[in-house]
Design a protein around this motif. Structure first.
Motif, PDB file in Angstrom:
ATOM      1  N   PHE A 149       6.499   9.351   3.077  1.00  0.00           N
ATOM      2  CA  PHE A 149       5.140   9.035   3.532  1.00  0.00           C
ATOM      3  C   PHE A 149       4.917   9.529   4.956  1.00  0.00           C
ATOM      4  N   VAL A 150       5.955   9.465   5.768  1.00  0.00           N
ATOM      5  CA  VAL A 150       5.869   9.906   7.146  1.00  0.00           C
ATOM      6  C   VAL A 150       7.139  10.694   7.462  1.00  0.00           C
ATOM      7  N   MET A 184      -2.680   4.725   7.471  1.00  0.00           N
ATOM      8  CA  MET A 184      -2.611   5.333   8.788  1.00  0.00           C
ATOM      9  C   MET A 184      -3.629   4.713   9.753  1.00  0.00           C
ATOM     10  N   TRP A 228       1.001   4.194  -2.909  1.00  0.00           N
ATOM     11  CA  TRP A 228       0.904   5.635  -2.650  1.00  0.00           C
ATOM     12  C   TRP A 228       2.047   6.375  -3.340  1.00  0.00           C
ATOM     13  N   ARG A 267      -4.633   8.248  -4.219  1.00  0.00           N
ATOM     14  CA  ARG A 267      -3.427   8.425  -3.400  1.00  0.00           C
ATOM     15  C   ARG A 267      -3.798   8.761  -1.963  1.00  0.00           C
ATOM     16  N   ASP A 268      -4.732   9.692  -1.806  1.00  0.00           N
ATOM     17  CA  ASP A 268      -5.117  10.111  -0.457  1.00  0.00           C
ATOM     18  C   ASP A 268      -5.852   9.000   0.281  1.00  0.00           C
ATOM     19  N   TYR A 292      -3.277   6.694   1.729  1.00  0.00           N
ATOM     20  CA  TYR A 292      -2.663   7.309   2.906  1.00  0.00           C
ATOM     21  C   TYR A 292      -3.539   7.117   4.142  1.00  0.00           C
ATOM     22  N   GLU A 293      -4.811   7.436   3.991  1.00  0.00           N
ATOM     23  CA  GLU A 293      -5.727   7.312   5.129  1.00  0.00           C
ATOM     24  C   GLU A 293      -5.853   5.856   5.567  1.00  0.00           C
ATOM     25  N   ASP A 298       1.668   9.239  -6.155  1.00  0.00           N
ATOM     26  CA  ASP A 298       2.220  10.543  -5.786  1.00  0.00           C
ATOM     27  C   ASP A 298       3.244  11.016  -6.814  1.00  0.00           C
ATOM     28  N   ARG A 325       0.838  -1.200   0.000  1.00  0.00           N
ATOM     29  CA  ARG A 325       0.000   0.000   0.000  1.00  0.00           C
ATOM     30  C   ARG A 325       0.878   1.257   0.000  1.00  0.00           C
ATOM     31  N   LEU A 326       1.902   1.230   0.846  1.00  0.00           N
ATOM     32  CA  LEU A 326       2.819   2.369   0.918  1.00  0.00           C
ATOM     33  C   LEU A 326       3.387   2.713  -0.450  1.00  0.00           C
TER      34      LEU A 326
END
Length: 614
Positions: A489-490, A457, A423, A449-450, A453-454, A427, A419-420
């Motif tokens: 990503f973070v 998280m 993204w 993409r968003d 991310y959600e 992106d 998943r990362l």
């Protein structure tokens, strides 16, 4: 089993294939005419049935030392005995960027001090030992033939020198002797695709081959722009990566070997002689950072060709791996007649993981395209159309179970790393489209993409562990997630990330070495254990540096350098005993070493630490 230890080898090559030379003077692994061709010498996997080309002292006890000629891929093996010192200088003249059947293994024998008697054994085993061969010996050498492939042994001598002595042929294997005194130089050239019969090569011609090969490597390495703290280590890794690149296409093999075990005696024995999209994509970062833009551009062309070939196909735009020429025939089979390295079976040829769904490869591929674009490697019109098709495909399919980065065989799962990197793919595609005004469904890509991310998280974060976990249905940690701050990503000092790093310290790190995950806690469909993954250790160093833990990062890096073999090479893993295991040398580990060195240099030099993201 008496196979020479994996780490007791140096690597030589001609940019189309390569060979491993043991500290005992034996070539124990050589595939011809390409990295992924059948082996000719395979004693690394079976001492008795694999075949080898050995040169070593006879009639005396001796010790050995091995080193690379400075700033080159020329390998020197020295023998120290009571009556003298001798050496074998091994190299392969570069074969160029056009695929060819002509490859030369050059072995220069020299007596440095006193006197030395060398024993020579040429025992090929064509097609992984499955094809019989004939041997014809002449005064000038020998020819070993098996079907369409023949190897010609040319001898090196001056007219006044004696020819090889004590020559005999037993069951197709040639054995001979050679007596030298201080100052004498002789040798052999084993050539595939030779024109004509064996011939005698003069020492001056031999020396010219040596000089030309050294000059090639030094000229290539002179392009390196890295001037940091670990220049020698980084330079050796760069040369190693170049040795594992197939020049005609730019494809980088994961390793030049197959079936070397992740656990001695276990079943995790894979064929790594292919180009993984993931590993090769990482090479773009390393090559560009070191100043090798031509190599990075060449791989970009290779990757673009793969995307255009399969864009929009039912099985996905990309396979996870290919042969070095871009073909996809990687059918896995078992070589039952080989015992395997120290009894590690099965001996696998080909790779059944090639058909797996691994969504992370799209992130690595698009990130490498993005990095290349920022370095001035242009994306042509057809290339952008192919990228757009890839991202449209991914936007529809990222939210599905997959096999994951480690090619486990325990079924598909919602892996956090997949998943990362999905993204990342979207992106980078958005950034490319906006930077160049390229047509793209930006609203859709941004929405997906968003959403990724959600989701990561929420579901990739485990409250009980206070860490990001391997997949959404587990509490197991995964070292692949060390790349979360690297790709942006973070934030590298985000509390969630620092907590994850602490959890990894407790579960995956042992005396600075890092396991990729705990297979007992996360069944992967395979029996047995494995060692620590060296690429994960270097990724851990980069994460520590980004998090501002510089003293710890530097300590781990310096300690990790002690696990390299005697000539600076790393296999895939390090066993509990400290020995190197797994395929050797591994490109991904050397790529990660370069990234760790660059990241740590930047952090140590900069007032605020390394930048976040790419």
């Amino acid at each position: 089993m008496t196979e020479t230890a994996i780490a007791e080898h140096g690597l030589i090559g001609d940019l189309q294939t390569s060979a491993l030379v043991g500290t005992d003077g034996s070539i124990d692994w050589y595939c011809c005419p390409r990295f992924d061709s059948p082996s000719v010498f395979g004693a690394l996997l079976d001492e008795h049935r694999g075949g080898r080309f050995r040169v070593c002292p006879t009639g005396t006890a001796y010790t050995t030392r091995q080193m690379y000629y400075p700033d080159s891929a020329v390998l020197i093996t020295r023998f120290h005995a009571e009556q003298g010192v001798g050496e074998v200088v091994d190299f392969m003249p570069p074969a160029g960027e056009i695929a060819t059947g002509r490859h030369r293994l050059v072995r220069m024998l020299r007596c440095v001090r006193g006197r030395m008697s060398f024993g020579i054994e040429v025992a090929p085993r064509f097609d992984y030992g499955r094809r019989a061969h004939t041997t014809d010996v002449t005064e000038s050498g020998a020819v070993f033939s098996a079907g369409q492939l023949a190897l010609t042994l040319h001898t090196v001598r001056e007219p006044e020198d004696e020819r090889l002595a004590r020559v005999r042929v037993e069951d197709g294997d040639m054995r001979a002797g050679l007596d030298l005194v201080a100052g004498q130089v002789r040798g052999m050239i084993l050539e595939s695709g030779a024109d004509g019969p064996p011939r005698e090569v003069r020492v001056a011609d031999f020396q010219r081959l040596f000089d030309e090969t050294v000059r090639y490597w030094r000229s290539w390495l002179a392009r390196c722009t890295y001037l940091g703290r670990w220049r020698q280590v980084v330079a050796r890794s760069a040369i190693t990566l170049k040795l594992m690149t197939y020049a005609p296409t730019g494809g980088l093999v994961a390793a030049p070997t197959m079936a070397l075990p992740e656990q001695v005696g276990g079943e995790r024995n894979w064929d790594y002689r292919y180009t993984w999209v993931r590993d090769a994509s990482f090479s773009v970062y390393a090559l560009l950072a070191l100043g090798f833009s031509g190599e990075a551009e060449r791989f970009g062309v290779w990757l673009g060709d793969r995307i255009r070939e399969r864009a929009g196909g039912a099985g996905g735009p990309l396979n996870i791996m290919y042969r070095v020429d871009g073909s996809t025939d990687l059918k896995e089979e078992i070589l039952d007649h080989w015992s395997g390295y120290r009894g590690s079976r099965p001996v696998r040829l080909g790779n059944g993981a090639a058909a797996q769904l691994q969504l992370d490869i799209y992130g690595e591929a698009l990130d490498s395209v993005f990095v290349g674009d920022r370095a001035g490697l242009e994306i042509p019109y057809r290339g952008w159309l192919a990228i757009r098709e890839v991202l449209d495909w991914l936007a529809e399919r990222w939210d599905q179970p997959e096999e994951g980065i480690w090619e486990t065989r325990g079924g598909r799962r919602p892996f956090t790393y997949g998943r990362l990197m999905s993204w990342v793919a979207l992106d980078r595609g958005i950034r490319l489209a906006m930077a160049h005004g390229r047509p793209a469904p930006l609203e859709r890509w941004t929405r997906e993409r968003d959403a990724i991310y959600e989701q990561v998280m929420r579901q990739g974060w485990n409250e009980d562990r206070q860490a990001f976990v391997q997949h959404y249905h587990t509490e197991v940690l995964d070292a692949a997630l060390l790349r979360m701050p690297t790709v942006g990503f973070v934030a590298p000092r985000d509390p969630r990330w620092l907590s994850t790093l602490d959890a990894m310290d407790a579960e995956l790190v042992t005396d600075s070495l890092v396991y990729r995950y705990n297979p007992e806690a996360s069944p992967d469909g395979l029996r047995g254990q494995e060692g620590t993954f060296s690429l994960c250790t270097f990724a851990y160093i980069s994460a520590l540096a980004r998090a501002g833990r510089l003293e710890h990062a530097r300590q781990v890096f310096e300690k990790m350098l002690t696990y390299a073999n005697h000539v600076g090479l790393y296999s895939e893993e390090i066993a509990l005993t400290g020995e190197q295991i797994g395929n050797f040398p591994q490109a991904f580990t050397h790529l990660s070493l370069i990234d760790a060195a660059l990241t740590l240099d930047d952090a140590l030099d900069g007032p605020t630490g390394p930048a976040t993201g790419r």
